[in-house]
Design a protein around this motif. Structure first.
Motif, PDB file in Angstrom:
ATOM      1  N   ASP A 141     -36.334 -50.362  60.010  1.00 36.62           N
ATOM      2  CA  ASP A 141     -36.020 -50.422  58.612  1.00 36.62           C
ATOM      3  C   ASP A 141     -37.001 -49.175  57.678  1.00 36.62           C
ATOM      4  O   ASP A 141     -38.836 -49.484  58.034  1.00 36.62           O
ATOM      5  CB  ASP A 141     -35.456 -51.097  57.485  1.00 36.62           C
ATOM      6  N   VAL A 142     -36.479 -49.330  57.052  1.00 32.21           N
ATOM      7  CA  VAL A 142     -37.692 -47.996  56.101  1.00 32.21           C
ATOM      8  C   VAL A 142     -39.335 -49.325  55.760  1.00 32.21           C
ATOM      9  O   VAL A 142     -40.045 -48.766  55.137  1.00 32.21           O
ATOM     10  CB  VAL A 142     -37.013 -47.505  54.543  1.00 32.21           C
ATOM     11  N   ASP A 143     -38.814 -50.344  56.002  1.00 33.91           N
ATOM     12  CA  ASP A 143     -39.519 -51.580  54.897  1.00 33.91           C
ATOM     13  C   ASP A 143     -40.740 -52.391  56.087  1.00 33.91           C
ATOM     14  O   ASP A 143     -40.967 -53.367  55.791  1.00 33.91           O
ATOM     15  CB  ASP A 143     -39.312 -52.603  54.205  1.00 33.91           C
ATOM     16  N   GLY A 144     -39.994 -51.905  57.075  1.00 37.02           N
ATOM     17  CA  GLY A 144     -41.493 -52.338  58.790  1.00 37.02           C
ATOM     18  C   GLY A 144     -40.335 -52.830  59.179  1.00 37.02           C
ATOM     19  O   GLY A 144     -40.660 -53.690  60.411  1.00 37.02           O
ATOM     20  N   GLY A 145     -39.107 -53.683  58.384  1.00 37.02           N
ATOM     21  CA  GLY A 145     -38.142 -55.038  58.605  1.00 37.02           C
ATOM     22  C   GLY A 145     -37.588 -54.527  60.117  1.00 37.02           C
ATOM     23  O   GLY A 145     -37.642 -53.445  60.679  1.00 37.02           O
ATOM     24  N   TYR A 146     -38.177 -55.157  61.353  1.00 43.62           N
ATOM     25  CA  TYR A 146     -37.462 -55.003  62.497  1.00 43.62           C
ATOM     26  C   TYR A 146     -36.176 -56.375  63.257  1.00 43.62           C
ATOM     27  O   TYR A 146     -36.657 -57.919  62.996  1.00 43.62           O
ATOM     28  CB  TYR A 146     -38.904 -55.946  63.340  1.00 43.62           C
ATOM     29  N   TRP A 147     -34.858 -54.868  63.008  1.00 45.66           N
ATOM     30  CA  TRP A 147     -33.658 -56.144  63.891  1.00 45.66           C
ATOM     31  C   TRP A 147     -33.535 -56.082  64.813  1.00 45.66           C
ATOM     32  O   TRP A 147     -33.832 -54.690  65.753  1.00 45.66           O
ATOM     33  CB  TRP A 147     -33.018 -54.953  62.995  1.00 45.66           C
ATOM     34  N   ILE A 148     -33.457 -57.032  65.756  1.00 50.09           N
ATOM     35  CA  ILE A 148     -33.138 -57.354  67.207  1.00 50.09           C
ATOM     36  C   ILE A 148     -31.665 -57.860  67.317  1.00 50.09           C
ATOM     37  O   ILE A 148     -31.441 -59.318  66.630  1.00 50.09           O
ATOM     38  CB  ILE A 148     -33.982 -57.734  66.980  1.00 50.09           C
ATOM     39  N   CYS A 149     -31.376 -57.231  68.533  1.00 50.12           N
ATOM     40  CA  CYS A 149     -29.821 -58.129  68.455  1.00 50.12           C
ATOM     41  C   CYS A 149     -30.146 -59.825  69.323  1.00 50.12           C
ATOM     42  O   CYS A 149     -30.698 -59.738  69.797  1.00 50.12           O
ATOM     43  CB  CYS A 149     -29.154 -57.213  69.303  1.00 50.12           C
ATOM     44  N   GLY A 150     -29.804 -60.555  68.712  1.00 49.10           N
ATOM     45  CA  GLY A 150     -29.507 -62.127  69.360  1.00 49.10           C
ATOM     46  C   GLY A 150     -28.576 -62.186  69.951  1.00 49.10           C
ATOM     47  O   GLY A 150     -26.863 -62.609  69.804  1.00 49.10           O
ATOM     48  N   ASN A 151     -28.377 -61.867  71.393  1.00 48.10           N
ATOM     49  CA  ASN A 151     -27.742 -61.587  72.567  1.00 48.10           C
ATOM     50  C   ASN A 151     -27.416 -63.115  73.018  1.00 48.10           C
ATOM     51  O   ASN A 151     -28.068 -64.148  72.767  1.00 48.10           O
ATOM     52  CB  ASN A 151     -28.318 -60.969  73.571  1.00 48.10           C
ATOM     53  N   ASP A 152     -26.243 -63.403  72.662  1.00 47.99           N
ATOM     54  CA  ASP A 152     -25.768 -65.583  73.694  1.00 47.99           C
ATOM     55  C   ASP A 152     -25.356 -65.857  71.701  1.00 47.99           C
ATOM     56  O   ASP A 152     -24.739 -66.675  72.208  1.00 47.99           O
ATOM     57  CB  ASP A 152     -26.435 -65.443  73.752  1.00 47.99           C
ATOM     58  N   ALA A 153     -25.865 -65.236  71.022  1.00 43.70           N
ATOM     59  CA  ALA A 153     -25.166 -66.395  69.550  1.00 43.70           C
ATOM     60  C   ALA A 153     -24.766 -65.478  68.384  1.00 43.70           C
ATOM     61  O   ALA A 153     -24.387 -65.742  67.347  1.00 43.70           O
ATOM     62  CB  ALA A 153     -26.642 -66.048  68.331  1.00 43.70           C
ATOM     63  N   GLY A 154     -24.589 -64.014  68.976  1.00 42.29           N
ATOM     64  CA  GLY A 154     -24.021 -63.484  68.178  1.00 42.29           C
ATOM     65  C   GLY A 154     -24.325 -62.945  66.234  1.00 42.29           C
ATOM     66  O   GLY A 154     -23.998 -63.156  65.626  1.00 42.29           O
ATOM     67  N   LEU A 155     -25.460 -62.514  66.524  1.00 39.31           N
ATOM     68  CA  LEU A 155     -26.324 -62.791  65.366  1.00 39.31           C
ATOM     69  C   LEU A 155     -27.279 -60.863  65.710  1.00 39.31           C
ATOM     70  O   LEU A 155     -27.221 -60.686  67.077  1.00 39.31           O
ATOM     71  CB  LEU A 155     -27.099 -63.439  64.909  1.00 39.31           C
ATOM     72  N   VAL A 156     -27.690 -60.717  64.872  1.00 33.50           N
ATOM     73  CA  VAL A 156     -28.506 -60.000  64.314  1.00 33.50           C
ATOM     74  C   VAL A 156     -29.471 -60.102  63.372  1.00 33.50           C
ATOM     75  O   VAL A 156     -29.196 -60.210  62.340  1.00 33.50           O
ATOM     76  CB  VAL A 156     -28.643 -58.366  64.253  1.00 33.50           C
ATOM     77  N   HIS A 157     -30.720 -60.099  63.873  1.00 31.43           N
ATOM     78  CA  HIS A 157     -32.502 -60.337  63.051  1.00 31.43           C
ATOM     79  C   HIS A 157     -32.692 -59.490  62.411  1.00 31.43           C
ATOM     80  O   HIS A 157     -33.086 -58.761  63.748  1.00 31.43           O
ATOM     81  CB  HIS A 157     -32.530 -61.758  64.043  1.00 31.43           C
ATOM     82  N   ARG A 158     -33.708 -60.224  61.544  1.00 37.15           N
ATOM     83  CA  ARG A 158     -33.896 -59.166  60.777  1.00 37.15           C
ATOM     84  C   ARG A 158     -36.004 -59.971  60.548  1.00 37.15           C
ATOM     85  O   ARG A 158     -36.109 -60.707  60.265  1.00 37.15           O
ATOM     86  CB  ARG A 158     -34.105 -58.804  59.252  1.00 37.15           C
TER      87      ARG A 158
END
Length: 315
Positions: A230-247
């Motif tokens: 994202d514009v603030d440098g946040g790294y969003w990554i999918c948490g496979n097997d957990a149903g989550l997207v982490h920042r």
């Protein structure tokens, strides 16, 4: 090969009250794809493109036109638009990197560009994208993940040649570049690794260095899969097997996690007119799906931040 050093402060698992947020994920396409991957928002068309790897399709969705797809003769894994060539895409596939022309007949026509010499049979490309300067990067993997073979290689496309840059990977994923382009991120999503690394990145030469551990996802919910910045440098990554997207923030701190209604989110990408929608593709595993009937679909989240335009490949 650069050495690895630990991040200053390893992330901790999000607590129910702090980090995990019910995100009201909206179903965009009930695609039911085996492995939906590589979402790319095309700003000029205001449309989302992505692939289904085992289904051998390139897909497109827009609010105006709905969902259409093109069939390819081999598995596409990662795609990037080609600068100055409407309707043409670059794709990491089974036997190398190809250009794809998406015709009106629902077929994706391949033109070989850069063949790859795999370490063994049964390999293909996996995650990939362009850096901020328009260089294409992609990693390879052995499709038999049970073998846990460290045969994966991260390549940079130089003209019509694939330059190996990093080897010893099992399932390369999570490739992303910071807003200023000076940090490169890479993960290995195999259960034996589950690590995300950061590298210093020379934007003039396209050379990563100073490899270091950015986040150890072993203690966290989900394996690290595809990512976005994202514009603030946040790294969003999918948490496979957990149903989550982490920042994760640039200092490696886990900021928050958003829920999606499937267990295997695969990759995310910012899109929409203001780049404030996070699109998430997913995997539809075999077996009983009564608890996740929408598996393999594409979802939209409103994360409260904006992304960056996805660079096109500069031929």
């Amino acid at each position: 090969m650069p050495s690895t050093r630990a991040a200053p402060s390893p992330p901790r698992a999000p607590s129910e009250t702090e980090a995990v947020q019910a995100s009201k994920a909206e179903l965009v396409v009930d695609a039911r794809h085996g492995t939906g991957e590589s979402p790319v928002w095309h700003a000029g068309e205001q449309a989302l493109y992505w692939v289904d790897i085992p289904g051998r399709t390139v897909d497109r969705w827009s609010p105006e036109d709905g969902h259409v797809q093109w069939h390819a003769p081999q598995m596409p894994a990662c795609i990037a638009a080609v600068a100055g060539r409407p309707g043409q895409w670059l794709a990491g596939m089974e036997d190398g990197v190809h250009t794809l022309d998406l015709g009106c007949d629902g077929q994706a026509r391949l033109t070989p560009l850069a063949p790859v010499q795999h370490a063994r049979a049964g390999m293909r490309f996996n995650d990939g994208r362009c850096d901020r300067q328009g260089r294409f990067w992609a990693g390879t993997m052995l499709m038999d993940m049970v073998a846990a073979a460290r045969t994966g290689v991260l390549y940079r496309l130089d003209g019509a040649t694939l330059q190996p840059v990093l080897d010893g990977l099992i399932t390369p994923n999570g490739l992303a570049f910071s807003p200023d382009g000076r940090t490169m991120y890479l993960s290995d999503s195999h259960p034996q690794v589950q690590a995300i690394w950061a590298f210093d990145y020379d934007t003039d030469t396209g050379t990563p260095s100073n490899r270091r551990l950015f986040a150890d996802m072993g203690p966290l919910p989900g394996r690290p899969d595809g990512a976005a910045i994202d514009v603030d440098g946040g790294y969003w990554i999918c948490g496979n097997d957990a149903g989550l997207v982490h920042r994760f923030m640039p200092d490696g701190r886990l900021d928050r996690s958003l829920e999606v209604p499937v267990k295997k989110p695969a990759m995310c990408a910012f899109g929409g007119p203001a780049l404030d929608t996070l699109f998430v593709t997913s995997i539809r595993p075999a077996g009983d799906l009564s608890d996740q009937p929408l598996a393999g679909g594409v979802f939209a989240l409103r994360p409260g931040t904006q992304g960056l335009p996805e660079p096109a490949w500069q031929p």
